[in-house]
Scaffold this motif. Structure first.
Motif, mmCIF file in Angstrom:
data_model
loop_
_atom_site.group_PDB
_atom_site.id
_atom_site.type_symbol
_atom_site.label_atom_id
_atom_site.label_comp_id
_atom_site.label_asym_id
_atom_site.label_seq_id
_atom_site.Cartn_x
_atom_site.Cartn_y
_atom_site.Cartn_z
ATOM 1 N N ASP A 1 3.043 15.238 -9.865
ATOM 2 C CA ASP A 1 2.121 14.508 -10.466
ATOM 3 C C ASP A 1 1.001 15.043 -9.373
ATOM 4 O O ASP A 1 -0.656 14.558 -9.677
ATOM 5 C CB ASP A 1 2.292 13.102 -11.137
ATOM 6 N N TRP A 2 0.879 14.233 -8.198
ATOM 7 C CA TRP A 2 0.474 15.270 -7.351
ATOM 8 C C TRP A 2 -0.913 16.330 -7.678
ATOM 9 O O TRP A 2 -0.952 16.677 -6.952
ATOM 10 C CB TRP A 2 1.446 14.719 -5.779
ATOM 11 N N GLU A 3 0.330 16.978 -6.916
ATOM 12 C CA GLU A 3 -0.098 18.190 -8.115
ATOM 13 C C GLU A 3 -1.473 19.084 -8.835
ATOM 14 O O GLU A 3 -1.422 19.422 -8.521
ATOM 15 C CB GLU A 3 1.457 19.868 -8.073
ATOM 16 N N ALA A 4 -0.715 17.898 -9.987
ATOM 17 C CA ALA A 4 -1.535 17.967 -11.075
ATOM 18 C C ALA A 4 -3.232 17.410 -11.286
ATOM 19 O O ALA A 4 -3.984 18.197 -10.691
ATOM 20 C CB ALA A 4 -1.115 17.231 -12.246
ATOM 21 N N VAL A 5 -3.008 16.077 -9.789
ATOM 22 C CA VAL A 5 -4.597 15.590 -9.063
ATOM 23 C C VAL A 5 -4.896 16.567 -8.439
ATOM 24 O O VAL A 5 -6.264 16.981 -8.299
ATOM 25 C CB VAL A 5 -3.913 14.138 -9.184
ATOM 26 N N LEU A 6 -4.190 17.583 -7.917
ATOM 27 C CA LEU A 6 -4.503 18.497 -6.719
ATOM 28 C C LEU A 6 -5.439 19.102 -7.064
ATOM 29 O O LEU A 6 -6.643 19.629 -7.040
ATOM 30 C CB LEU A 6 -3.567 18.424 -5.644
ATOM 31 N N SER A 7 -4.861 20.247 -9.031
ATOM 32 C CA SER A 7 -5.868 21.064 -9.293
ATOM 33 C C SER A 7 -6.712 20.482 -9.951
ATOM 34 O O SER A 7 -7.233 21.001 -10.142
ATOM 35 C CB SER A 7 -4.255 20.948 -10.108
ATOM 36 N N LEU A 8 -7.483 19.159 -10.110
ATOM 37 C CA LEU A 8 -8.352 18.811 -11.245
ATOM 38 C C LEU A 8 -9.289 17.877 -9.871
ATOM 39 O O LEU A 8 -10.270 18.046 -10.725
ATOM 40 C CB LEU A 8 -7.737 17.750 -12.066
ATOM 41 N N GLY A 9 -8.941 17.838 -9.060
ATOM 42 C CA GLY A 9 -9.884 17.527 -8.111
ATOM 43 C C GLY A 9 -10.437 18.157 -6.577
ATOM 44 O O GLY A 9 -9.719 18.935 -5.397
ATOM 45 N N GLU A 10 -10.501 17.263 -5.947
ATOM 46 C CA GLU A 10 -10.042 17.162 -4.465
ATOM 47 C C GLU A 10 -10.277 15.725 -3.709
ATOM 48 O O GLU A 10 -10.643 14.727 -4.392
ATOM 49 C CB GLU A 10 -11.840 17.495 -3.790
ATOM 50 N N GLY A 11 -9.777 15.351 -2.201
ATOM 51 C CA GLY A 11 -9.555 14.519 -1.537
ATOM 52 C C GLY A 11 -8.824 14.029 -0.142
ATOM 53 O O GLY A 11 -9.485 15.286 -0.075
ATOM 54 N N ILE A 12 -9.392 13.437 0.162
ATOM 55 C CA ILE A 12 -9.003 13.405 1.237
ATOM 56 C C ILE A 12 -7.753 11.719 2.113
ATOM 57 O O ILE A 12 -7.704 11.428 0.837
ATOM 58 C CB ILE A 12 -9.785 12.483 2.339
ATOM 59 N N PHE A 13 -6.714 12.624 3.011
ATOM 60 C CA PHE A 13 -6.045 11.411 3.448
ATOM 61 C C PHE A 13 -6.311 10.905 5.027
ATOM 62 O O PHE A 13 -6.826 11.918 5.442
ATOM 63 C CB PHE A 13 -4.812 12.018 2.820
ATOM 64 N N ALA B 1 1.534 9.767 6.838
ATOM 65 C CA ALA B 1 -0.267 9.696 5.691
ATOM 66 C C ALA B 1 0.023 8.028 5.683
ATOM 67 O O ALA B 1 0.811 7.060 5.000
ATOM 68 C CB ALA B 1 0.642 10.156 3.982
ATOM 69 N N VAL B 2 -1.075 7.200 5.650
ATOM 70 C CA VAL B 2 -1.204 6.032 5.404
ATOM 71 C C VAL B 2 -2.684 5.718 4.982
ATOM 72 O O VAL B 2 -2.228 4.212 4.218
ATOM 73 C CB VAL B 2 -1.251 5.287 6.794
ATOM 74 N N ALA B 3 -2.997 6.575 3.766
ATOM 75 C CA ALA B 3 -4.704 6.727 3.250
ATOM 76 C C ALA B 3 -4.680 7.228 2.859
ATOM 77 O O ALA B 3 -4.354 8.728 3.237
ATOM 78 C CB ALA B 3 -5.436 5.496 3.891
ATOM 79 N N SER B 4 -4.874 7.549 0.916
ATOM 80 C CA SER B 4 -5.667 8.758 0.448
ATOM 81 C C SER B 4 -7.028 8.233 -0.647
ATOM 82 O O SER B 4 -6.728 7.415 -1.154
ATOM 83 C CB SER B 4 -4.754 9.381 -0.242
ATOM 84 N N ALA B 5 -7.693 8.758 -0.821
ATOM 85 C CA ALA B 5 -8.537 8.977 -1.840
ATOM 86 C C ALA B 5 -9.058 10.087 -2.492
ATOM 87 O O ALA B 5 -8.998 10.846 -1.733
ATOM 88 C CB ALA B 5 -9.683 8.207 -1.646
ATOM 89 N N MET B 6 -9.209 10.391 -3.645
ATOM 90 C CA MET B 6 -9.693 11.418 -4.362
ATOM 91 C C MET B 6 -11.038 10.989 -5.568
ATOM 92 O O MET B 6 -11.613 10.597 -5.887
ATOM 93 C CB MET B 6 -8.963 12.109 -5.544
ATOM 94 N N TRP B 7 -12.012 12.459 -5.908
ATOM 95 C CA TRP B 7 -12.914 11.878 -6.421
ATOM 96 C C TRP B 7 -12.902 14.162 -7.448
ATOM 97 O O TRP B 7 -12.516 14.544 -7.395
ATOM 98 C CB TRP B 7 -14.461 12.305 -5.547
ATOM 99 N N PHE B 8 -13.465 13.519 -8.143
ATOM 100 C CA PHE B 8 -13.295 14.083 -9.408
ATOM 101 C C PHE B 8 -14.541 14.755 -10.372
ATOM 102 O O PHE B 8 -14.798 13.681 -11.548
ATOM 103 C CB PHE B 8 -12.135 13.513 -10.638
ATOM 104 N N THR C 1 -4.203 19.008 0.992
ATOM 105 C CA THR C 1 -4.091 20.367 0.343
ATOM 106 C C THR C 1 -2.438 20.536 -0.493
ATOM 107 O O THR C 1 -1.939 19.325 0.004
ATOM 108 C CB THR C 1 -3.886 21.685 1.341
ATOM 109 N N ARG C 2 -1.752 21.402 -1.106
ATOM 110 C CA ARG C 2 -0.251 21.025 -1.058
ATOM 111 C C ARG C 2 0.153 20.946 -0.223
ATOM 112 O O ARG C 2 1.683 19.878 -0.507
ATOM 113 C CB ARG C 2 -0.224 22.161 -2.493
#
Length: 289
Positions: free
Chosen positions: A42-54, A62-69, A20-21
């Motif tokens: 830049d993180w805020e921008a990618v969060l507006s363009l896709g979904e992710g988990i961390f 936070a020790v890992a992250s990944a997103m899908w668009f 989340t933001r």
């Protein structure tokens, strides 16, 4: 309430949870830790363009992250995949990618692989494609560009630009184009009075990134990016391209944007990196193509 996935590493448990933001400060700290130049914006921008988990450790770091668009029901890209160095040997990346692949479902997939992640993605069924060349540096005065008709983007150009991008990318990417319209500056190439190519430039990282760049030839791509380079004298600029050695990359180097890193385009399903016309000479980003 559904429990978040967990994974035990050594003597402590990792927990994967939706991005989340509110998580941007932790995500930014994670990306800085692996040398990425992404700003919180830049993180805020990618969060507006896709979904992710961390993934967080036992004290909430936070020790890992990944997103899908998701672009369409048939295509998505994967990006922003980070694993803290201390966890890379424990299978955390494979566990995290498994969750992202589940979310993407049966869609065709695109992603960019670093050398460190290449073998993992191959083992997950992705096929390697063209090399991505990251050029960046402090802009110097550009050499003369090809004498083609290039002008600033106008509001009435939007439909033609979106159609060109959808053809070059193979599907529409409306969220990306909406984002560019909001924060980017554009140039268009005219041929017989019609728009035949375009390039955008937007704030990113240490300065600005140029992309996407869509054209028929490298000479056209150079003509489209030259005004953006001239607009940022001494500024830090970046452009990611799948072009092999040739005029475009020579031009970038001459403008102070030297080759810094390389990655591998990878995909699952329909091959989408063919040399169609027009085609993508500069990526929007490695995460979104």
């Amino acid at each position: 309430m559904q429990a978040h996935p967990t994974k035990t590493v050594e003597t402590f448990a990792l927990v994967a949870q939706p991005m989340t933001r509110a998580d941007i400060p932790r995500l930014h700290h994670l990306s800085v830790g692996v040398g990425w130049t992404h700003r919180p914006e830049d993180w805020e921008a990618v969060l507006s363009l896709g979904e992710g988990i961390f993934v967080v450790d036992e004290i909430g770091r936070a020790v890992a992250s990944a997103m899908w668009f998701p672009f369409t029901e048939g295509l998505a890209s994967i990006g922003m995949v980070i694993t803290a160095p201390r966890l890379q040997e424990y299978g955390t990346g494979r566990w995290l990618m498994g969750q992202i692949l589940d979310r993407a479902g049966e869609r065709d997939l695109m992603l960019s692989a670093t050398n460190a992640a290449y073998r993992l993605y191959c083992s997950l069924g992705l096929t390697p494609g063209p090399t991505i060349h990251l050029h960046s540096g402090f802009a110097t005065t550009p050499p003369d560009a090809p004498p083609l008709e290039v002008r600033p983007l106008r509001p009435e150009d939007e439909a033609e630009v979106r159609a060109l991008d959808a053809h070059a990318f193979t599907v529409p990417r409306d969220r990306v184009m909406d984002h560019l319209r909001a924060i980017g500056q554009g140039t268009v190439l005219l041929r017989q009075g019609r728009i035949a190519g375009f390039a955008f430039c937007r704030p990113f990282g240490r300065g600005h990134v140029i992309g996407p760049v869509v054209a028929d030839t490298q000479q056209e791509a150079i003509a489209l990016i030259a005004p953006h380079i001239r607009a940022h004298p001494g500024g830090f600029l970046r452009l990611d391209t799948r072009e092999t050695e040739g005029p475009l990359r020579d031009y970038l180097t001459a403008c102070g944007m030297k080759l810094q890193e390389m990655a591998t385009s990878m995909s699952r399903g329909t091959e989408r990196f063919s040399q169609r016309h027009p085609r993508i000479f500069g990526l929007f980003s490695q995460a979104l193509g």
